[in-house]
Design an enzyme around this catalytic site. Structure first.
Site, PDB file in Angstrom:
ATOM      1  N   CYS A  99       0.802  -1.224   0.000  1.00  0.00           N
ATOM      2  CA  CYS A  99       0.000   0.000   0.000  1.00  0.00           C
ATOM      3  C   CYS A  99       0.834   1.274   0.000  1.00  0.00           C
ATOM      4  CB  CYS A  99      -0.964   0.004   1.188  1.00  0.00           C
ATOM      5  SG  CYS A  99      -0.243  -0.457   2.750  1.00  0.00           S
TER       6      CYS A  99
ATOM      7  N   HIS B  76      -2.791   6.409   3.812  1.00  0.00           N
ATOM      8  CA  HIS B  76      -1.355   6.680   3.857  1.00  0.00           C
ATOM      9  C   HIS B  76      -1.070   7.995   3.135  1.00  0.00           C
ATOM     10  CE1 HIS B  76      -0.735   2.832   5.541  1.00  0.00           C
ATOM     11  NE2 HIS B  76      -0.097   2.209   4.571  1.00  0.00           N
TER      12      HIS B  76
HETATM   13  C1  2RA Z   1       1.548  -1.198   6.339  1.00  0.00           C
HETATM   14  N1  2RA Z   1       2.172  -1.284   4.038  1.00  0.00           N
HETATM   15  O1  2RA Z   1       1.094  -0.069   6.177  1.00  0.00           O
HETATM   16  C2  2RA Z   1       1.816  -2.058   5.186  1.00  0.00           C
HETATM   17  C3  2RA Z   1       0.669  -2.966   4.957  1.00  0.00           C
HETATM   18  N2  2RA Z   1       0.915  -3.857   3.887  1.00  0.00           N
HETATM   19  O2  2RA Z   1       1.784  -1.688   7.424  1.00  0.00           O
END
Ligand code: 2RA
Length: 351
Positions: free
Chosen positions: A129, A256
């Site tokens: 991600c 994110h």
């Molecule tokens: C996280 N990118 O944010 C990782 C999840 N796959 O922990």
């Protein structure tokens, strides 16, 4: 007849969002079969407005399946995606098990949709991600200007660590709420939160930021940081792309964010980059700082696009843009991109 889709890991954090996304996407699927660990078998979940009983993961569960999505831990995918493929399904895997396998395409439809067709193992991987959160933006700019260097600092939401990550943040906030002195003395937050041994995070995540995501790799790198490097190179098809990333966990539930410093082969202006990005169908430019307009995770969560703002020409670096990118880590960062890949395969099977 329409193809049969299996969703493996239907009860997890990404699986739950997947069911919501499948209920809202164009209806390309015939049967949607839900599969999970034996522990969750028998549960009833809703997808496309219908109740579906979850089946236990077994080889037979893949019989008659055309496309099988996996939203499960690496070791479960490593074992079961090949089983699904051997039974005739195309596996679309959202774990880290196959992403760097040269015989497995790593696909972001905005960047390399055509790669879905080259799948000798009948497995297609979905990126991590953190990488995915910036790919629609970087792929768009790369096509126009030629990306050469990428320096990224992530601000990663707790749900990246699964449902337990979100639970932990809520629990810590509940433990700290109302104390108007907490956060004023070194270590006071650590003392006030529930036992860290029970946390998916190595330090308090409420009232804090934690410069760590993933597992420890060689020379002090975190696995997430190496994923950004390796996966960006593979998706964009730039084997020698210079990449350096620092991954940080922040007290955000979902979405994110990434501060991106991107250097291009061609000269680039901010005004033109804004136009190029605005024209990209899945990118939203929110960039008017005088009016307080820029992407923030709290405003982005639950939506599909990749948002970009704070676009600036780096003052001391030629051909270089600074940007702030936000994307829902469970949607475009995981379930949505997986659904899009599966739909590309469905179109191919129909065609
Ligand atoms: C996280 N990118 O944010 C990782 C999840 N796959 O922990």
């Amino acid at each position: 007849s329409k193809p049969t889709l299996a969703v493996v890991g239907a009860t997890g954090a990404v699986g739950t969002v997947m069911l919501d996304i499948l209920s809202g996407r164009p209806d390309v699927w015939g049967e949607i079969r839900l599969i999970a660990s034996p522990r969750s078998a028998g549960k009833v979940l809703r997808v496309r407005g219908e109740d579906v009983v979850v089946r236990a993961l077994s080889p037979e569960a893949f019989d008659g399946v055309d496309v099988a999505m996996f939203d499960v831990p690496d070791e479960v995918s490593a074992e079961w995606a090949p089983v699904a493929a051997a039974r005739g399904a195309v596996a679309v895997d959202n774990s880290g098990a196959f992403r760097m396998d040269p015989q497995v395409p790593l696909v972001v439809p905005e960047c390399n949709a055509e790669a879905v067709r080259e799948r000798p193992k009948n497995i297609i991987a979905n990126p991590n991600c953190t990488t995915l959160s910036m790919m629609a933006v970087l792929g768009t700019l790369h096509r126009r200007y030629g990306l050469r260097e990428l320096v990224a600092a992530s601000y990663q939401a707790v749900s990246g660590a699964g449902a337990a990550g979100a639970e932990r943040l809520y629990d810590e906030v509940a433990a700290l709420a109302g104390d108007r002195t907490v956060g004023t003395v070194a270590g006071d937050v650590r003392k006030a939160v529930p036992d860290l041994a029970d946390s998916p995070f190595p330090a308090p995540i409420a009232f804090n930021v934690v410069p760590w995501a993933g597992s420890l790799k060689e020379d002090g790198w975190a696995s997430e940081e190496l994923k950004v490097r390796n996966e960006s190179r593979k998706i964009l098809g730039i084997a020698d792309l210079k990449v350096s990333a620092t991954c940080v966990r922040v007290p955000v539930v979902t979405t994110h964010s990434v501060a991106v410093h991107a250097t291009f082969a061609e000269p680039v202006t901010v005004a033109e980059a804004r136009d190029v990005l605005s024209a990209a169908p899945t990118v939203v430019v929110l960039d008017d700082p005088a009016a307080g307009v820029y992407p923030t995770p709290a405003d982005v969560v639950g939506t599909d696009p990749t948002y970009v703002g704070r676009i600036r020409q780096a003052l001391d670096f030629p051909n270089t843009l600074e940007m702030f990118v936000c994307g829902d880590n469970l949607r475009k960062g995981a379930a949505l991109n997986t659904a899009e890949i599966a739909e590309l395969v469905a179109a191919e099977l129909a065609g």
